[in-house]
Design an enzyme around this catalytic site. Structure first.
Site, short mmCIF file in Angstrom:
data_model
loop_
_atom_site.label_atom_id
_atom_site.label_comp_id
_atom_site.label_asym_id
_atom_site.label_seq_id
_atom_site.Cartn_x
_atom_site.Cartn_y
_atom_site.Cartn_z
N LYS A 10 0.64 -1.54 0.00
CA LYS A 10 0.11 0.12 -0.12
C LYS A 10 0.08 1.61 -0.24
O LYS A 10 2.02 1.65 0.49
CB LYS A 10 -1.46 -0.55 1.53
N TYR A 50 -12.55 -4.82 -2.83
CA TYR A 50 -13.15 -4.35 -1.02
C TYR A 50 -14.86 -4.34 -1.27
O TYR A 50 -15.11 -3.71 -0.38
CB TYR A 50 -12.20 -3.40 -0.96
N PHE A 58 -16.34 3.45 7.29
CA PHE A 58 -14.53 3.93 6.76
C PHE A 58 -13.96 4.14 5.50
O PHE A 58 -13.19 4.05 5.25
CB PHE A 58 -13.70 3.51 8.11
N ARG A 103 2.45 -6.72 10.31
CA ARG A 103 1.50 -5.50 11.03
C ARG A 103 2.00 -4.89 12.03
O ARG A 103 1.73 -3.84 12.37
CB ARG A 103 0.14 -5.45 10.30
N ASN A 117 -1.78 0.28 7.27
CA ASN A 117 -1.31 -1.01 7.42
C ASN A 117 -0.58 -2.12 6.72
O ASN A 117 -0.29 -3.59 6.54
CB ASN A 117 -2.74 -2.56 8.11
N HIS A 120 -1.96 -5.40 1.72
CA HIS A 120 -2.48 -6.41 1.32
C HIS A 120 -2.64 -7.36 1.03
O HIS A 120 -1.87 -7.67 0.24
CB HIS A 120 -4.31 -5.54 0.35
N GLU A 131 -9.10 -11.84 -8.04
CA GLU A 131 -7.94 -10.58 -7.29
C GLU A 131 -6.72 -10.36 -8.59
O GLU A 131 -6.94 -9.46 -9.36
CB GLU A 131 -7.01 -10.91 -5.86
P1 ADP Z 1 -8.35 -6.95 5.73
O1 ADP Z 1 -6.72 -6.24 4.89
O2 ADP Z 1 -6.66 -7.40 6.77
O3 ADP Z 1 -8.09 -8.88 5.26
P2 ADP Z 1 -10.61 -6.40 5.38
O4 ADP Z 1 -10.44 -6.86 4.41
O5 ADP Z 1 -10.91 -5.90 6.40
O6 ADP Z 1 -8.94 -6.78 6.37
O7 ADP Z 1 -10.48 -4.89 5.44
C1 ADP Z 1 -9.84 -4.60 4.15
C2 ADP Z 1 -9.25 -2.58 4.55
O8 ADP Z 1 -9.41 -1.33 4.96
C3 ADP Z 1 -8.03 -2.88 5.92
O9 ADP Z 1 -6.59 -3.51 5.43
C4 ADP Z 1 -7.97 -1.51 5.79
O10 ADP Z 1 -6.80 -1.34 5.45
C5 ADP Z 1 -9.39 -0.90 5.90
N1 ADP Z 1 -9.72 -0.71 7.23
C6 ADP Z 1 -10.64 -2.30 7.70
N2 ADP Z 1 -11.00 -1.47 8.95
C7 ADP Z 1 -11.16 -1.36 9.19
C8 ADP Z 1 -11.05 0.35 10.09
N3 ADP Z 1 -12.11 -0.38 10.92
N4 ADP Z 1 -10.78 0.96 9.80
C9 ADP Z 1 -10.52 2.06 9.35
N5 ADP Z 1 -10.05 1.36 7.66
C10 ADP Z 1 -9.97 -0.72 7.90
#
Ligand code: ADP
Length: 138
Positions: A10, A50, A58, A103, A117, A120, A131
């Protein structure tokens, strides 16, 4: 058939100069980088990636974060690479991610109210194929 995972380093990973460090962690585990591209994300494709969070409050922050600068997209292969990479990546929230995970070790979050974070990684072999074809068309 080898299993694949799709990754995105990212914009914060590039801003902080962590591309080499993060790719090394994945290569050190024994996974093979099959595709790698520096690019920018467009909101339309990001929304497909996403879809499961597109209606969250958010999401607008996620969209501006992910489109704020260049990213590195990639496809890796290896035995059970999806599970292995998710383990190396760690939990979504860097404050909850285990030390030793990407992370957990490098992620920074909430200092400015936002989650940053770094990386992805697809969460299942089915999503990895979806993807990879969304980004690389193959
Ligand atoms: P992951 O990336 O761990 O698979 P998710 O698919 O749930 O997690 O979410 C995608 C991305 O959206 C996350 O990596 C993060 O960048 C963002 N994200 C998820 N939850 C939140 C939140 N509560 N607040 C802000 N950003 C979030």
């Amino acid at each position: 058939m080898a299993e694949h995972v799709f990754i995105i380093l990212k914009p914060d990973a590039l801003e902080r100069g962590l591309v080499g460090v993060l790719l090394s962690r994945l290569e050190n585990k024994g996974y093979l980088i099959e595709r790698l591209e520096m690019t920018r994300l467009d909101p339309f494709r990001l929304r497909k990636l996403y879809a499961h969070i597109a209606d969250k409050p958010f999401y607008s922050d996620v969209e501006s974060y992910m489109t704020s600068g260049p990213v590195v997209t990639g496809a890796l292969s290896g035995f059970r690479v999806g599970k292995g990479v998710r383990q190396i990546v760690g939990a979504t929230d860097p404050l909850r991610a285990a030390p030793g995970s990407i992370r957990g070790d490098y992620g920074r979050a909430w200092e400015d109210g936002n989650m940053r974070n770094l990386i992805h990684a697809s969460d299942s072999p089915e999503n990895a194929e979806r993807e990879i074809s969304l980004w690389f068309g193959a």
